[in-house]
Design an enzyme around this catalytic site. Structure first.
Site, short mmCIF file in Angstrom:
data_model
loop_
_atom_site.label_atom_id
_atom_site.label_comp_id
_atom_site.label_asym_id
_atom_site.label_seq_id
_atom_site.Cartn_x
_atom_site.Cartn_y
_atom_site.Cartn_z
N HIS A 8 0.84 -1.19 0.00
CA HIS A 8 0.00 0.00 0.00
C HIS A 8 0.88 1.24 0.00
CE1 HIS A 8 -3.65 2.26 2.00
NE2 HIS A 8 -2.98 3.03 1.15
N HIS A 10 1.32 4.88 -2.62
CA HIS A 10 0.95 5.64 -3.82
C HIS A 10 2.23 6.25 -4.34
CE1 HIS A 10 -3.34 5.47 -2.48
NE2 HIS A 10 -2.75 5.39 -1.29
N HIS A 188 -9.44 1.15 -0.96
CA HIS A 188 -9.35 1.82 0.34
C HIS A 188 -10.74 1.77 0.96
CE1 HIS A 188 -5.60 3.33 -1.21
NE2 HIS A 188 -5.41 4.21 -0.25
N GLU A 191 -10.89 3.77 6.32
CA GLU A 191 -9.84 4.68 6.79
C GLU A 191 -10.57 5.79 7.55
OE1 GLU A 191 -7.80 6.90 3.72
OE2 GLU A 191 -6.12 7.43 5.01
N ASP A 269 1.98 4.10 2.73
CA ASP A 269 0.93 4.92 2.13
C ASP A 269 1.54 6.00 1.23
OD1 ASP A 269 -1.67 5.49 1.52
OD2 ASP A 269 -2.23 6.27 3.49
N ASP A 270 1.99 7.10 1.84
CA ASP A 270 2.59 8.22 1.10
C ASP A 270 3.86 8.64 1.86
OD1 ASP A 270 0.32 8.92 -0.93
OD2 ASP A 270 -0.69 8.67 0.99
N1 HPA Z 1 -6.18 7.69 1.30
C1 HPA Z 1 -6.96 7.90 0.24
N2 HPA Z 1 -6.48 8.32 -0.92
C2 HPA Z 1 -5.16 8.51 -1.03
C3 HPA Z 1 -4.32 8.31 0.02
C4 HPA Z 1 -4.86 7.88 1.26
O1 HPA Z 1 -4.17 7.68 2.26
N3 HPA Z 1 -3.07 8.60 -0.43
C5 HPA Z 1 -3.16 8.95 -1.72
N4 HPA Z 1 -4.45 8.90 -2.10
ZN ZN Z 2 -3.55 4.93 0.52
#
Ligand code: HPA
Ligand code: ZN
Length: 320
Positions: A8, A10, A188, A191, A269-270
């Site tokens: 996971h 991006h 997703h 969250e 994630d990022d």
């Molecule tokens: N959540 C949803 N969309 C996203 C995320 C995230 O953490 N990171 C990049 N797009």
């Molecule tokens: Zn994500």
């Protein structure tokens, strides 16, 4: 330690301040920031949307295939150094086509680097195209059409961006079509959105993994189902802290999830936005949750088992 997989992340979330300034200079673009420090001062988020606003704004510097290649190489170099041996990487086609960057340019840049990733970084990889759930469903359909027309070598489709108010059910048809084409499906869910979105992702979209999924804990029956069906959850602890899904890393429910028997994995994630790569996530979890070697081992094994790598590659990774 066993090798592990990152499932996971991006690729656009690996775009950090240095690269943003470097690419802006190369592309002769003016940035709306006075300095690197000015940009860095903006990485304080109150929720998912406040992060997405900065994330999408920064994409303006990604224009050419070389830009996407540099971004991808930067991620792979850091991930390999952190011990990642297999990565399944999201990208957001609509975030680029909407700015006038052709999908083929995005794919060329990313795929050129992924093609040499095993040789150069010892990492096997797969690419997953994510649909933006806060954009019209029609746009997701158009992206899938284009990906199929270009015969893009992606392994699957995902669903990301602003979750609340954009339920999985909206994307039933496009996911059905992607799955009929033999693509893997993930989304997703849970969250910021409710447990119901996790059920919908499973029942309506037919996903094989849930990205995040931490809010499943509010619904014991759903937890039982996720355990019984061994549905992997790609959890992102530092992301959850920075986007205020949890109050602090010390209060992150990761151990509760493991103890419940959920098939949890740890991911960045990022990484350029949330304080570090997957290695930093593990290091901070060891400090703040006193995560043990055994638990780290379980998380590493889960990540490999939950991946879409071939059985032969999984065996190789598990033996490392
Ligand atoms: N959540 C949803 N969309 C996203 C995320 C995230 O953490 N990171 C990049 N797009
Ligand atoms: Zn994500």
């Amino acid at each position: 330690m066993t090798a592990f997989a990152e499932l996971h992340m991006h690729i656009e979330g690996a775009l950090g301040p240095d690269l943003i300034f470097g690419l802006a200079e190369r592309n002769r673009m003016h940035l709306p920031y006075d300095s690197l420090a000015d940009l860095e001062s903006r990485y304080e988020f109150t929720d998912l949307q406040s992060f997405l606003d900065l994330y999408y704004a920064n994409l303006a510097v990604l224009r050419t295939a070389d830009d996407f290649a540099d971004l991808t190489r930067d991620y792979l170099r850091r991930a390999a150094a952190a011990g990642v041996r297999h990565a399944e990487i999201f990208f957001d086609p609509q975030a680029h086509t909407a700015r006038g960057v052709p999908l083929q340019v995005v794919l060329d840049g990313i795929l050129d680097v992924l093609a040499v990733s095993e040789h150069e970084f010892g990492m096997s990889t797969g690419l997953i195209a994510s649909f933006l759930r806060d954009q019209p469903v029609h746009d997701a359909e158009a992206v899938l059409d284009e990906l199929l027309r270009l015969r893009a070598p992606i392994i699957g489709v995902g669903l990301d961006s602003a979750e609340v108010g954009n339920p999985p059910t909206l994307f039933e048809d496009v996911f059905a079509r992607a799955r009929a084409e033999g693509l893997h499906a993930v989304a997703h869910a849970g969250e910021e959105g409710p447990p119901e979105y996790i059920r919908q992702a499973l029942d309506v979209l037919g996903v094989e993994r849930i990205d995040h999924g931490v809010r499943c804990l509010e619904d014991p029956e759903l937890v039982r189902r996720l355990v019984d069906e061994e549905i992997p959850l790609t959890v992102c602890p530092l992301s959850n802290v920075r986007l205020r899904v949890v109050d602090s890393l010390g209060q992150h429910p990761l151990r509760t999830m493991l103890d419940a028997g959920l098939k949890v994995t740890v991911n960045s994630d990022d990484p350029a936005y949330f304080g570090g790569d997957v290695g930093v996530n593990f290091a901070r979890l060891r400090e703040e949750l006193a995560l043990t070697d055994g638990e780290v081992e379980t998380l590493a094994r889960n990540s490999i088992e939950a991946s879409f790598a071939s059985p032969a590659r999984k065996e190789q990774l598990l033996a490392m």
